[in-house]
Design an enzyme around this catalytic site. Structure first.
Site, mmCIF file in Angstrom:
data_model
loop_
_atom_site.group_PDB
_atom_site.id
_atom_site.type_symbol
_atom_site.label_atom_id
_atom_site.label_comp_id
_atom_site.label_asym_id
_atom_site.label_seq_id
_atom_site.Cartn_x
_atom_site.Cartn_y
_atom_site.Cartn_z
ATOM 1 C CE LYS A 1 40.000 2.528 10.334
ATOM 2 N NZ LYS A 1 41.371 2.106 10.154
ATOM 3 C CG ASP B 1 45.143 0.882 6.808
ATOM 4 O OD1 ASP B 1 44.616 0.579 8.010
ATOM 5 O OD2 ASP B 1 45.399 2.192 6.707
ATOM 6 C CB ILE C 1 48.904 12.442 5.368
ATOM 7 C CG1 ILE C 1 50.015 13.543 5.629
ATOM 8 C CG2 ILE C 1 47.589 13.350 4.429
ATOM 9 C CD1 ILE C 1 50.825 13.685 4.298
ATOM 10 C CG MET D 1 39.094 9.149 2.610
ATOM 11 S SD MET D 1 39.125 8.881 4.393
ATOM 12 C CE MET D 1 39.826 10.742 5.071
ATOM 13 N N GLY E 1 49.500 5.387 1.724
ATOM 14 C CA GLY E 1 50.141 6.587 1.867
ATOM 15 C C GLY E 1 51.216 6.745 2.959
ATOM 16 N N GLY F 1 45.489 5.944 -8.189
ATOM 17 C CA GLY F 1 46.768 6.718 -8.475
ATOM 18 C C GLY F 1 48.252 5.966 -8.234
#
Length: 260
Positions: free
Chosen positions: A67, A45, A103, A179, A99, A208
């Site tokens: 994305k 990603d 999730i 998001m 992440g 973060g």
């Protein structure tokens, strides 16, 4: 009498759905780090940090399926097909996700597609963006005096206004929104319409657990302005609840400085 040797049964490759955590390579699990280091094919990603991709072996094939705000390099169905195609060609594939893959990572959809095609799947969990970002910012998502419930929601799903978030935020609760930058005005209006106080503390965490992490704070009523005035950019999380006003300021500052 000569016999023809029986050809070995074909075995497809394995799809490894690997959580890359919030971006700091030191927060990878040992299993994730080992898979990344040995993988010949990595499908990743856009939120996977360059520092983590740098752990791949020099000859690894890196395929980005990033994305960004509904503009996909590949639609999800084509990502599923890519993983299946690679595995059915006999190649192991590391599907690397920011992440945790289960999730808001669409890992469930990819696992279902692989299994439906007869491809073995291994899930390698990662530190979720919410856990990692909040910890780096010094924010305890639960606190005996402030919150015993944590909820995760997506702020960019279809039909945001129709989603029922009542009871997810308020006294004794923490709400983490993924998001949600683009829909920050609608999110604030939605929560206040559900009865949440306009003065409820809010924190927005940008990058973060990464270099350049920023944490900005304000009341729920000012969420849209908070995002706009500070020009917050993805990746970012919105945390709503009393816990965002309880963290130790010095501890949070030290944590931020450590990632700069």
């Amino acid at each position: 009498m000569r016999t023809t040797p029986t050809p070995p049964a074909f075995r497809p490759g394995t799809v490894f759905l690997v959580g890359a955590g919030p971006g700091d390579p030191d927060l990878l699990t040992l299993r994730a780090a080992r898979l990344i280091a040995r993988a010949a094919t990595i499908v990743h990603d856009g939120l996977v940090s360059a520092d983590i991709l740098a752990l791949a072996r020099p000859d690894a094939r890196l395929i980005s399926v990033a994305k960004r705000r509904a503009r996909h390099t590949l639609p999800q169905e084509e990502i599923n097909a890519l993983l299946v195609r690679e595995a059915l060609a006999g190649r192991d594939v590391v599907r690397l996700k920011g992440g945790d893959p289960f999730i808001f990572g669409r890992g469930g959809e990819e696992a279902e597609a692989a299994r439906a095609a007869g491809v073995p799947v291994e899930i390698v969990p990662g530190i979720s963006a919410a856990n990692g970002a909040a910890a780096a910012a010094g924010i305890a998502l639960t606190h005996r005096d402030a919150a015993s419930v944590v909820s995760f929601v997506a702020g960019q799903c279809k039909g945001l206004s129709e989603q029922d978030w009542s009871g997810l935020a308020g006294k004794g609760r923490t709400l983490v929104i993924y998001m949600g930058l683009r829909t920050a005005p609608q999110i604030a209006e939605k929560l206040m319409a559900d009865g949440l106080s306009p003065a409820m503390p809010v924190a927005v965490i940008e990058n973060g657990a990464r270099p350049g992490m920023r944490v900005v704070r304000g009341p729920l009523a000012g969420l849209a302005e908070l995002v706009a005035d500070h020009r917050i950019a993805s990746p970012a999380l919105i945390v709503i609840g009393e816990v965002t006003a309880r963290d130790d300021v010095a501890l949070a500052r030290i944590a931020m400085e450590a990632h700069q």
